[in-house]
Design a protein around this motif. Sequence first.
Motif, PDB file in Angstrom:
ATOM      1  N   ALA A 135       2.465   1.604  -3.475  1.00 28.93           N
ATOM      2  CA  ALA A 135       1.478   2.055  -4.471  1.00 28.93           C
ATOM      3  C   ALA A 135       1.154   3.533  -4.270  1.00 28.93           C
ATOM      4  O   ALA A 135       0.964   4.276  -5.239  1.00 28.93           O
TER       5      ALA A 135
ATOM      6  N   MET B 142       3.902   5.540  -5.736  1.00 33.06           N
ATOM      7  CA  MET B 142       3.828   5.475  -7.193  1.00 33.06           C
ATOM      8  C   MET B 142       2.729   6.399  -7.730  1.00 33.06           C
ATOM      9  O   MET B 142       2.970   7.216  -8.615  1.00 33.06           O
ATOM     10  N   PHE B 143       1.534   6.282  -7.151  1.00 33.15           N
ATOM     11  CA  PHE B 143       0.408   7.069  -7.668  1.00 33.15           C
ATOM     12  C   PHE B 143       0.552   8.553  -7.334  1.00 33.15           C
ATOM     13  O   PHE B 143       0.437   9.413  -8.201  1.00 33.15           O
TER      14      PHE B 143
ATOM     15  N   VAL C 235       0.838  -1.203   0.000  1.00 34.24           N
ATOM     16  CA  VAL C 235       0.000   0.000   0.000  1.00 34.24           C
ATOM     17  C   VAL C 235       0.877   1.259   0.000  1.00 34.24           C
ATOM     18  O   VAL C 235       0.602   2.217  -0.748  1.00 34.24           O
TER      19      VAL C 235
END
Lengths: 508, 149
Positions: free
Chosen positions: B132, B135-136, B129
């Motif tokens: 991610a 990354m986002f 989590v």
Amino acid sequence: MDFIFLVFSSFSLLADPVNFAYVILGFVIGTIFAAIPGLTATLAMALLLPLTYSLSVETALMACASIYMAGMCGGSITATTINIPGAPSSMMTALDGYPMQQQGKGALALGHAALGSMFGGAVGALLLIAVAPFVAELSLLVKTTGKFSLLAFALIVVVIAQRGRIPQAGLAACIGLMLATVGLDAMEPITRFTYGYASLTAGIDLMPVIIGTFAIAEVLTQASARTDISAAAAAASKIRIRRRDFLPPMSDIRKIGFGCYFKSCLIGYFVGTLPGAGGSMGSFLAYTETVRTSSEPETFGKGNPQGTAASESANNAVCGGAMVPMLTFGIPGDPITAIMLGVLVINGIQPGPQLMADQAGLIAPMLAALLFSAVVLIPLTLWLIGPYFIKIVAVRKDVLYAVISLLAVVGSYVATYSTFQMFMALGMGVLAFYLRRNGFPVITMLLGYILGPNLEEFLRRSLALSNGDPTTFFTNPDSLFFVALTLVFVYFLVIRKPEGAAVAVKKV
Amino acid sequence: MLLNRQMVFLYVTLAVSVGYLVTALSLGAPIAESGLTPAFFPILVGSAAIVFCSILILQALRAAPEAMPAAKLRSYTHLWVVVAIFVYIAAFKPLGYFLSSGLFVFALIVLFSNFEKLLLKAIISAVIVAAAFVMFQHLFGVRLPVLWG
């Protein structure tokens, strides 16, 4: 000629660190996804689609091109070493690659696969670069009625290419067309099938359709099947690939023959131009043609490198072929080119006959990346990290699918920052899962959804222009050409029924 | 067999196609003086879907009943995955990205494996989590909902 020059000058864009990083990253991700049984490069591209919002169109398309090329060759790793094709397009590669592995020539089989992929990818890309501008010019001659007949041709061919399950394919195409009719009508200010939901007024967005169809449906399929890959993982852990055995000797290459490589490339390229045919069909036809013309057909299936070379040359040449209808007419031939089309649409670029004329500067870098991936990245990646790629089949599936699910669901949020799109992606995933589970080809649903709006618009415009006279589709030469072409395909695929082709198509 | 899994799917598809066609017919006449109306194409598509559905149902009814696979355990994990995704989406904004995603990833890891080594799986979930999120949010500039605003 100008376009060819533009493509080759676009190689300079690879010197940009951002572009170069995304091309390399795309290639590695594509190879990993293609190599792991159960995952595909299509899934990789679907997951990366939301990220294209933050990239320039050129960079996104270049990354897509490298994922596509990697997806076609990555499946050969597990096909050759443990007899489990990572991607459907590598099924034929396993026929001779795995016997070579059993004879202790696994590295050599991978080398032949890489060489074939490199050759096929390069020839496919070069043919695309050479042919696409001419096809694009021809496509400008196609008028409204011809455009309708062309789109109808593409949809009909995709349906009848699914031999043995044409009603299923037809129904899936209808479902796609139904989805395409949701929202505001293209020609009159009327909303259709929104059932009072304001969020549906703009129609069903491409992003949740792609993410649902390829990512969420895949997770559900894996959850439902729970395939045990422990045996494959155990087999993979025992395999030792030595890099020094990787390079195929010249004597082998001479024995395979330039003619075999080139013929397989041409077969793959032309199969690629047909909607719905795909890499597995290309490699199947090239393999059977190689066996048919070989002086020693009995050696195939027992470790003949010619089989591996033919299969891999053809499936990588498909990449170039499949982009011809996508770039010139806006008709995707397979799921990956459908997602590439999505990248264009998301960035406000209208695919179709004008694309090559108006946006050549965006398309050229993508073709340069395709050629670069084929000539440089395929041999380099497989040589450098090929021996280690085999280990990735042992990756923890629980973690893998949790990551894929997270990326898919959050990715569908990116477009509009709305949870409605996330629910839509889930709905599309459930629909695609049950379609796949009941033997319906989702590619026809996707094509129905993508081609539907233009199909309807050109039908209505054609009939409006001819005062409602349906014979307009037979009196206009461009339309008549595609009607005749449709009949030719119906004859060869439905009436004449070629033996054996169904086997390859069913696996697509 | 009138009610196996495939038949149920075909009946549902037929019902949806009929509903679609009825809605299409309610849009008005398919042809007007000016040409085809917005109702024409949906009527065509809805009718074709019903024809294909009927063919498939008839084919399935005519086919010889296949022997049921003996004692093969059915997996319902995919249904739990659907439920997990649904709950995750519903909780995404109210709970924020970290809490909802953490629980979601943990649930999926357990669904795809078993109830053993839960602490390790919780740590893996937290790492996924966080990665991610980086990354986002940071790499791709996507604003994700967080509880601290």
